[in-house]
Design an enzyme around this catalytic site. Structure first.
Site, PDB file in Angstrom:
ATOM      1  N   GLY A  53      -4.126  -4.499  -4.596  1.00  0.00           N
ATOM      2  CA  GLY A  53      -5.119  -3.540  -5.075  1.00  0.00           C
ATOM      3  C   GLY A  53      -4.392  -2.266  -5.425  1.00  0.00           C
ATOM      4  CG  HIS A  54      -1.277  -2.113  -7.727  1.00  0.00           C
ATOM      5  ND1 HIS A  54      -0.375  -2.753  -8.537  1.00  0.00           N
ATOM      6  CD2 HIS A  54      -0.903  -2.427  -6.462  1.00  0.00           C
ATOM      7  CE1 HIS A  54       0.489  -3.421  -7.799  1.00  0.00           C
ATOM      8  NE2 HIS A  54       0.179  -3.243  -6.538  1.00  0.00           N
ATOM      9  CG  ASP A  80      -1.792  -1.255   1.261  1.00  0.00           C
ATOM     10  OD1 ASP A  80      -2.284  -1.668   0.199  1.00  0.00           O
ATOM     11  OD2 ASP A  80      -1.913  -1.842   2.347  1.00  0.00           O
ATOM     12  CB  THR A 114      -9.950  -6.479   2.459  1.00  0.00           C
ATOM     13  OG1 THR A 114      -8.961  -5.637   3.066  1.00  0.00           O
ATOM     14  CG2 THR A 114      -9.276  -7.687   1.847  1.00  0.00           C
ATOM     15  N   GLY A 115     -11.020  -3.268   1.973  1.00  0.00           N
ATOM     16  CA  GLY A 115     -11.672  -2.150   2.662  1.00  0.00           C
ATOM     17  C   GLY A 115     -11.312  -2.059   4.140  1.00  0.00           C
ATOM     18  CD  GLN A 154       1.019  -8.779  -2.466  1.00  0.00           C
ATOM     19  OE1 GLN A 154       1.843  -9.426  -3.083  1.00  0.00           O
ATOM     20  NE2 GLN A 154      -0.211  -8.634  -2.918  1.00  0.00           N
ATOM     21  N   GLY A 162      -0.115  13.676  -3.725  1.00  0.00           N
ATOM     22  CA  GLY A 162      -1.569  13.504  -3.857  1.00  0.00           C
ATOM     23  C   GLY A 162      -1.849  12.370  -4.811  1.00  0.00           C
ATOM     24  NE  ARG A 198      -4.234   0.317   2.918  1.00  0.00           N
ATOM     25  CZ  ARG A 198      -4.366   1.077   1.833  1.00  0.00           C
ATOM     26  NH1 ARG A 198      -4.011   2.349   1.865  1.00  0.00           N
ATOM     27  NH2 ARG A 198      -4.836   0.579   0.723  1.00  0.00           N
ATOM     28  NE  ARG A 248       6.882 -31.147  -5.834  1.00  0.00           N
ATOM     29  CZ  ARG A 248       7.785 -31.837  -5.180  1.00  0.00           C
ATOM     30  NH1 ARG A 248       8.848 -32.292  -5.810  1.00  0.00           N
ATOM     31  NH2 ARG A 248       7.659 -32.079  -3.895  1.00  0.00           N
ATOM     32  CE  LYS A 262      -1.911   7.831   0.838  1.00  0.00           C
ATOM     33  NZ  LYS A 262      -2.771   6.730   1.244  1.00  0.00           N
ATOM     34  N   GLY A 292       1.551   2.915  -2.709  1.00  0.00           N
ATOM     35  CA  GLY A 292       1.147   3.771  -3.843  1.00  0.00           C
ATOM     36  C   GLY A 292       1.838   3.344  -5.130  1.00  0.00           C
ATOM     37  CE  LYS A 293       3.099  -2.459  -4.368  1.00  0.00           C
ATOM     38  NZ  LYS A 293       2.709  -2.098  -3.001  1.00  0.00           N
ATOM     39  N   GLY A 294       0.694   1.546  -7.645  1.00  0.00           N
ATOM     40  CA  GLY A 294      -0.139   1.650  -8.854  1.00  0.00           C
ATOM     41  C   GLY A 294       0.026   3.002  -9.499  1.00  0.00           C
TER      42      GLY A 294
END
Ligand code: IMP
Length: 422
Positions: free
Chosen positions: A40-41, A13, A299-300, A222, A413, A303, A142, A329, A15-17
């Site tokens: 979740g990006h 989380d 998942t909402g 992640q 931002g 954090r 396997r 951020k 902010g990779k996206g």
């Protein structure tokens, strides 16, 4: 041209996206190499907000090829829905390629994930319940089913039914409802029909692109502290989230790697269970959560929030060999009068600058703080380093010094334009 890798350096989380979206301005190919739809990006473009779980964040740049590598675990129904949603919103998904070696996640993996969590007591990990751990476990056992099977319906059906029946025996034994295999198969078969044209040998595509001198960016999900080998085990995800994971998870030889981008949030957050030495339980923590809108994109869940932990982030940057930092951020800290930075831990009365392997030691580690004055004015509209308040520059420089990398990008931002190069 060398392949660049972008990873999260904390507990996800970061902010990779958004960063991937910004960096793909001049990239030919973006490759996801680990994790699954536990990620979740979030990407905001104009007034539109998108949350991607499996499709690489380069999808918003026309002409950028988006690959889902062999190291990813893929929920075919989830991927189909994500691609259909994007297409409905006018985003071209035709260039997506899914690795024929990527392992697939089915409903039985999700149920097994939830079942394990419900009975885990103190060892509950707080997973996203997306079936990530069980799918990687099947890969290691396997008995996993790979992307290639999406193109061979009869084989897929046989393998799916065999595995589902095996899991059903476990579910019955545990006293939970077995899967309706026939009904579930119909959903899987539909997803397979949709995805089959997108399945390919991504390893070949990537290595041909390397030979052709194309610019490639690998997108981590992640963060380093959730890495299965290097993170806060067992409170980790089930893949290698550090930069090295891109080599195995995409089929890229180490000698092709160029820059390693580390995305670093200006403070620390964590979702799920596990030790978090700088976690705040006071008003400052609540301010970070509310101002930073710190609620999970997948998942909402709220954090957990805390001061910047340079011991943890420094360790993660070291393992990934981060040389370029994208700090995100910063604006969330705008109104705080002073800011804590954890520079060491005290464990059983002894100070250490190192990140302990022992989860028990980490759980009782007391952070040693250095305090820096805040800047108490808005940075949201700042568009260059020189225009940042002096205290903000001092804060950022101190973070970079502690994690031993250079600041290349600062984000103030969620929008694309609230990002500047340093
Ligand atoms: P799993 O990956 O669903 O098995 O969850 C294992 C741990 O990783 C849990 O603590 C999750 O909250 C955390 N996790 C998984 N994906 C993400 C993510 O994208 N961001 C932040 N935490 C994550």
């Amino acid at each position: 041209m060398p392949v660049d890798i972008l990873v999260g350096t904390q507990w996800g989380d970061e902010g990779k996206g958004k960063l991937i979206d910004v960096l793909t301005r001049d990239v030919d190919m973006v490759v996801r190499f680990q994790g699954g739809n536990n990620a979740g990006h979030t990407v905001e473009i104009g007034s539109e907000k998108y949350v991607l779980h499996l499709v690489p964040s380069g999808i918003f740049r026309p002409g950028v090829q988006c690959l889902i590598g062999n190291g990813v675990v893929v929920d075919p129904i989830g991927l189909m829905q994500e691609m259909q949603d994007l297409a409905r919103r006018g985003i071209d998904v035709a260039g997506v390629e899914l690795s024929n070696r990527a392992h697939l996640i089915f409903e039985y993996h999700k149920r097994a994930d939830a079942l394990r969590e419900s009975g885990a007591g103190a060892m509950k990990i707080g997973t996203t319940k997306r079936g990530i751990g069980p799918a990687y476990a099947d890969k290691a056992h396997r008995c996993g089913i790979r992307g290639i099977a999406l193109t061979e319906p009869e084989r897929l059906e046989r393998l799916f039914r065999e595995q589902a029946a095996k899991y059903n025996r476990l579910f019955v034994e545990a006293g939970i409802d077995p899967l309706d295999i026939d009904a579930e198969w119909l959903k899987v078969a539909e997803a397979a029909r949709y995805l089959a044209p997108y399945v390919g040998d991504t390893v070949v595509s990537i290595n041909e692109a390397i030979r052709a001198g194309k610019k490639i960016l690998c997108e981590g999900a992640q963060g380093g502290l959730l890495d299965i080998d290097h993170g806060t085990y067992p409170f980790v995800t089930s893949s290698n989230t550090v930069a090295g994971g891109a080599c195995t998870g995409a089929g890229i030889a180490p000698r092709h790697v160029g820059d390693v981008w580390g995305v670093l949030k200006a403070y620390t957050t964590r979702v799920g269970e596990g030790p978090f030495p700088t976690e705040l339980f006071d008003q400052a923590g609540e301010t970070l959560r509310q101002v930073g809108r710190e609620f999970g994109a997948t998942t909402g869940r709220p954090r957990r929030c805390g001061w910047f932990d340079a011991v943890a982030a420094g360790y993660s940057c070291m393992i990934s060999g981060v040389n370029k930092l994208a700090i995100t951020k910063l604006d969330v800290l705008d109104q705080l009068p002073e800011l804590g930075i954890c520079t060491a831990y005290e464990v059983d009365g002894v100070q250490t600058p190192y990140f302990p392997a022992s989860t028990e030691a980490l759980a009782k580690a007391k952070p040693v703080y250095e305090w820096l004055p805040g800047w108490q004015c808005s940075t949201e509209d700042v568009s260059c380093w020189e225009d940042l308040p002096e205290n903000a520059r001092r804060y950022l420089q101190r973070l970079a010094e502690l994690v031993r990398a250079e600041i290349a990008i600062v984000s103030v931002g969620p929008r694309r334009d609230q990002t500047f190069e340093v």
